[in-house]
Design a protein around this motif. Structure first.
Motif, PDB file in Angstrom:
ATOM      1  N   ASN A   1       0.800  -1.220   0.000  1.00 53.58           N
ATOM      2  CA  ASN A   1       0.000   0.000   0.000  1.00 53.58           C
ATOM      3  C   ASN A   1       0.835   1.272   0.000  1.00 53.58           C
ATOM      4  N   ARG A   2       2.089   1.163   0.395  1.00 49.59           N
ATOM      5  CA  ARG A   2       3.051   2.272   0.299  1.00 49.59           C
ATOM      6  C   ARG A   2       4.366   1.679  -0.194  1.00 49.59           C
ATOM      7  N   SER A   3       4.335   1.206  -1.434  1.00 45.78           N
ATOM      8  CA  SER A   3       5.449   0.407  -1.961  1.00 45.78           C
ATOM      9  C   SER A   3       6.007   0.968  -3.256  1.00 45.78           C
ATOM     10  N   ILE A   4       7.255   0.613  -3.526  1.00 47.06           N
ATOM     11  CA  ILE A   4       7.869   0.768  -4.842  1.00 47.06           C
ATOM     12  C   ILE A   4       7.907  -0.616  -5.475  1.00 47.06           C
ATOM     13  N   LEU A   5       7.395  -0.714  -6.697  1.00 51.32           N
ATOM     14  CA  LEU A   5       7.296  -1.988  -7.405  1.00 51.32           C
ATOM     15  C   LEU A   5       8.191  -1.988  -8.630  1.00 51.32           C
ATOM     16  N   ALA A   6       8.720  -3.173  -8.965  1.00 48.85           N
ATOM     17  CA  ALA A   6       9.581  -3.294 -10.146  1.00 48.85           C
ATOM     18  C   ALA A   6       9.603  -4.742 -10.612  1.00 48.85           C
ATOM     19  N   ASP A   7      10.007  -4.936 -11.859  1.00 43.88           N
ATOM     20  CA  ASP A   7      10.202  -6.262 -12.452  1.00 43.88           C
ATOM     21  C   ASP A   7      11.426  -6.895 -11.791  1.00 43.88           C
ATOM     22  N   PRO A   8      11.328  -8.101 -11.221  1.00 42.88           N
ATOM     23  CA  PRO A   8      12.464  -8.707 -10.526  1.00 42.88           C
ATOM     24  C   PRO A   8      13.462  -9.421 -11.427  1.00 42.88           C
ATOM     25  N   ARG A   9      13.218  -9.432 -12.749  1.00 41.80           N
ATOM     26  CA  ARG A   9      14.037 -10.265 -13.642  1.00 41.80           C
ATOM     27  C   ARG A   9      15.290  -9.594 -14.188  1.00 41.80           C
ATOM     28  N   PRO A  10      15.303  -8.291 -14.492  1.00 44.08           N
ATOM     29  CA  PRO A  10      16.529  -7.705 -15.047  1.00 44.08           C
ATOM     30  C   PRO A  10      17.693  -7.759 -14.048  1.00 44.08           C
ATOM     31  N   SER A  11      18.850  -8.107 -14.539  1.00 45.78           N
ATOM     32  CA  SER A  11      20.021  -8.249 -13.658  1.00 45.78           C
ATOM     33  C   SER A  11      20.472  -6.916 -13.086  1.00 45.78           C
ATOM     34  N   THR A  12      20.105  -5.825 -13.737  1.00 43.87           N
ATOM     35  CA  THR A  12      20.527  -4.502 -13.257  1.00 43.87           C
ATOM     36  C   THR A  12      19.499  -3.842 -12.333  1.00 43.87           C
ATOM     37  N   MET A  13      18.372  -4.495 -12.122  1.00 50.01           N
ATOM     38  CA  MET A  13      17.276  -3.855 -11.398  1.00 50.01           C
ATOM     39  C   MET A  13      17.616  -3.606  -9.929  1.00 50.01           C
ATOM     40  N   ARG A  14      18.227  -4.582  -9.260  1.00 49.86           N
ATOM     41  CA  ARG A  14      18.528  -4.417  -7.836  1.00 49.86           C
ATOM     42  C   ARG A  14      19.417  -3.206  -7.592  1.00 49.86           C
ATOM     43  N   ALA A  15      20.526  -3.143  -8.288  1.00 50.43           N
ATOM     44  CA  ALA A  15      21.443  -2.016  -8.092  1.00 50.43           C
ATOM     45  C   ALA A  15      20.804  -0.703  -8.523  1.00 50.43           C
ATOM     46  N   GLY A  16      19.996  -0.763  -9.582  1.00 46.30           N
ATOM     47  CA  GLY A  16      19.350   0.453 -10.058  1.00 46.30           C
ATOM     48  C   GLY A  16      18.376   1.032  -9.055  1.00 46.30           C
ATOM     49  N   VAL A  17      17.544   0.188  -8.464  1.00 47.93           N
ATOM     50  CA  VAL A  17      16.587   0.679  -7.472  1.00 47.93           C
ATOM     51  C   VAL A  17      17.318   1.162  -6.227  1.00 47.93           C
ATOM     52  N   ASN A  18      18.343   0.435  -5.811  1.00 46.23           N
ATOM     53  CA  ASN A  18      19.111   0.860  -4.643  1.00 46.23           C
ATOM     54  C   ASN A  18      19.752   2.225  -4.853  1.00 46.23           C
ATOM     55  N   ARG A  19      20.375   2.409  -5.980  1.00 47.32           N
ATOM     56  CA  ARG A  19      21.153   3.625  -6.201  1.00 47.32           C
ATOM     57  C   ARG A  19      20.309   4.794  -6.689  1.00 47.32           C
ATOM     58  N   ARG A  20      19.384   4.539  -7.598  1.00 46.19           N
ATOM     59  CA  ARG A  20      18.673   5.624  -8.260  1.00 46.19           C
ATOM     60  C   ARG A  20      17.357   6.001  -7.566  1.00 46.19           C
ATOM     61  N   ILE A  21      16.854   5.090  -6.747  1.00 45.80           N
ATOM     62  CA  ILE A  21      15.595   5.364  -6.058  1.00 45.80           C
ATOM     63  C   ILE A  21      15.818   5.491  -4.551  1.00 45.80           C
ATOM     64  N   LYS A  22      16.449   4.489  -3.961  1.00 42.10           N
ATOM     65  CA  LYS A  22      16.601   4.467  -2.510  1.00 42.10           C
ATOM     66  C   LYS A  22      17.824   5.266  -2.034  1.00 42.10           C
ATOM     67  N   PHE A  23      18.780   5.509  -2.939  1.00 43.84           N
ATOM     68  CA  PHE A  23      20.014   6.226  -2.602  1.00 43.84           C
ATOM     69  C   PHE A  23      20.772   5.520  -1.471  1.00 43.84           C
TER      70      PHE A  23
END
Length: 620
Positions: free
Chosen positions: A439-461
């Protein structure tokens, strides 16, 4: 009418308020969500205001419950200061401040709420935790294990729970504490106490428990029944503002704790793995003892240590057997507000005033699910407030479900996710507890190999190696995981072998390097050891997140989504409309689904471009 009771936790960390009517939970929220001050410890004025706004029409508080006994806590603080004088002089200022808050500020604030001292009730810290774990659980009787840093003086307790109430069976007292032991290693590895314990748990799979014997031989005397004692000479929490001492550092041949900006070395990974192994073994022994002492097969957990989902997963697999495990989603101090309210409500409604013979648990809490309402107990953002906030900023948005012939909001969000876009999702009531559950979430496709680092760095900082949780419908869980049942992300399990291979992973370098070498079908939500902290949604769940999951699965064949809390490093999870909109504008999120509205970053005027990525944090 069952008694209406307001529960409050405050003055240490993660203050909160909760409102109950008998055993029915009407509202609960942490103060940090309103003040935007992470881990806010102050008296929860804003959370109380929210809870009181949920009073039934014509309802009046029968009482206010505070989650611990100020007199007992004050006595421990004074005794500790005197016994450690003059070495503890550095703590005297904070001790005096705490004593003033407990003896003057707190009583005045509580009296302002009800106007009658007879309607103010104090419970014990661990009884509040135990009640928060058992009374909303799906069980009619259970063993209860509570483990945390420290309440008044108890740090670990075992209870027998039944419709007759909660009976304490075993206690371990301060300064002997699993929570404080784990926090010491949190600081030693360069993370913040009461904030970085999640990081330490996430770092552990990168290392080997090579120091576990050193810890067991020197720092903690762990007995077969799970009881334990610390050698307090290695720790600083009794006399300084630090949890560690130079003696602890020297034990591991360290000149001092890692500074937050320094690289994470192999030693830090091994220290994390070692203390995690010791904590798991301690909790396993305590859980076995709790079940043996009580004769109950089902087990409830609460206290800050119960947020260690790796230990919880092992307890579920190795201890409960034919029984079941249920952990309070707000297991830390915030959950104490709920437990206190439930204890006092039952006490006021019972014939003897002792909480026994009170109201039977609600049907919702005894039908195989629980009474937590999905832990969705915080405020809901209303449509008009969302529209007003969007219009005030001049944002372009659409209302898909109101448009004829076009895709629905669910279809639009699923399509954006399938296209690799990152979505901030706000729907319904806010979560109570540290986990965002959709209900207060960020959602993303879990399959791309770059997604984890991208969300960590570009969204969560934040650090690129930090793990993310997958969310899955229960109908798909067995085909993906060894075992997965928690709707609250409170246990860790492993992906099945066909979805993860230990070969191909890097064995040297920092955590991010090692994760980049993981061979997994869903790399964004697979940790280096093949584990995941899974949120399992019931197929009958009517929330929008479940519909998005189904639509995404239909589009892509992928039954999982990455689900992380809608916030950036250093800030609490978003609460109101403006919180969510600001976080969306200040990060690299592509889409915001908030209430019935859809906001796309690509549709906005250039004036908002300068905001993206402007937030940076040195610590959380």
């Amino acid at each position: 009418m069952a008694p209406l009771v307001l529960g409050i936790s405050a003055l240490y960390h993660d203050s909160a308020a909760a409102l109950v009517e008998g055993d029915v939970i009407l509202a609960a929220a942490q103060e940090e969500r309103f003040t935007r001050r992470k881990g806010d410890w102050r008296f929860p004025t804003a959370a109380i205001d929210y809870c009181l706004s949920q009073l039934p029409q014509g309802g009046e508080l029968a009482g206010v419950a505070y989650y611990e006994n100020p007199a007992v806590k004050s006595q421990r603080l004074v005794t500790e200061a005197l016994s450690n004088a003059p070495r503890g002089a550095l703590l005297w200022t904070s001790t005096l401040s705490s004593l003033h808050a407990l003896s003057a500020e707190l009583p005045a604030s509580l009296l302002d709420l009800v106007g009658d001292p007879a309607r103010i009730h104090f419970t014990s810290h661990h009884a509040s935790h135990a009640a928060s774990a058992f009374h909303p659980s799906p069980f009619t009787e259970a063993a209860v294990l509570v483990a945390d840093g420290v309440g008044e003086s108890v740090t670990t307790s075992i209870w027998s729970a039944s419709p007759e109430g909660l009976v304490p069976l075993r206690e371990i007292h301060y300064p002997h504490s699993l929570g404080l032991l784990y926090s010491a290693f949190t600081q030693l590895c360069g993370f913040r106490v009461n904030s970085g314990e999640y990081k330490l748990m996430g770092l552990a799979p990168f290392g080997k428990p090579k120091y576990a014997d050193t810890i067991l031989d020197n720092l903690i005397d762990l007995r077969p029944d799970g009881s334990f004692a610390l050698d307090v000479s290695f720790f600083g929490f009794r006399t300084t503002m630090s949890t560690i001492t130079s003696r602890l550092c020297h034990l591991f041949s360290m000149s001092g704790p890692r500074h937050e900006a320094d690289p994470i070395l192999q030693q830090h990974m091994d220290l994390a793995a070692s203390i995690q192994a010791v904590l798991e073994e301690s909790m396993l022994r305590l859980a076995r003892t709790a079940i043996q002492l009580t004769g109950h097969q089902d087990l409830c957990l609460a206290g800050g240590v119960a947020l260690n989902c790796v230990a919880n997963g092992r307890i579920e697999r190795e201890v409960t057997g034919r029984g079941r495990l249920w952990t309070q989603p707000a297991a830390g101090d915030a959950g104490g507000a709920l437990g206190a309210a439930l204890l006092v409500s039952r006490s006021l409604d019972s014939p003897d005033g002792l909480g026994r013979g009170g109201p039977e648990p609600t049907a919702a809490g005894r039908s195989g699910t629980d009474a937590m309402l999905g832990s969705l107990l915080g405020p809901e953002i209303h449509r008009d407030d969302i529209r007003a906030a969007l219009d005030e900023l001049g944002l372009r948005y659409e209302e898909p479900d109101a448009a004829a012939g076009g895709p629905t909001l669910v279809q639009a969000v699923a399509a954006a996710l399938a296209d690799g876009q990152l979505v901030g999702h706000v729907d319904g009531r806010m979560e109570y507890g540290p986990r965002a559950l959709g209900n207060r979430s960020i959602l993303a496709d879990p399959r791309p190999s770059t997604m984890r680092a991208g969300v960590n760095r570009r969204i969560k900082f934040r650090e690129g190696w930090r793990p993310f949780a997958p969310v899955v419908l229960d109908e798909d869980a067995d085909a993906l995981f060894e075992s997965a049942s928690s709707p609250y992300m409170l246990t860790t399990t492993r992906f099945l072998d066909e979805h993860f291979s230990e070969t191909g992973g890097a064995t040297r370098g920092g955590p991010a390097t090692r994760l980049d070498g993981v061979n997994a079908a869903f790399p964004a939500v697979t940790h280096v050891d093949g584990s995941a902290r899974v949120q399992v949604m019931a197929s009958t769940d009517t929330r929008r997140l479940a519909s998005i999951l189904r639509e995404f699965r239909s589009l892509t064949g992928c039954p999982l989504l990455l689900n992380t809390s809608f916030n950036v490093r250093g800030e609490p999870i978003v609460c109101g409309a403006r919180d969510a909109i600001d976080c969306f504008l200040d990060t690299h999120l592509d889409v915001l689904a908030i209430g019935p509205f859809l906001v796309r970053k690509a549709d906005q005027s250039p004036q908002f471009a300068h905001r993206v990525g402007r937030r940076r944090f040195d610590a959380d």
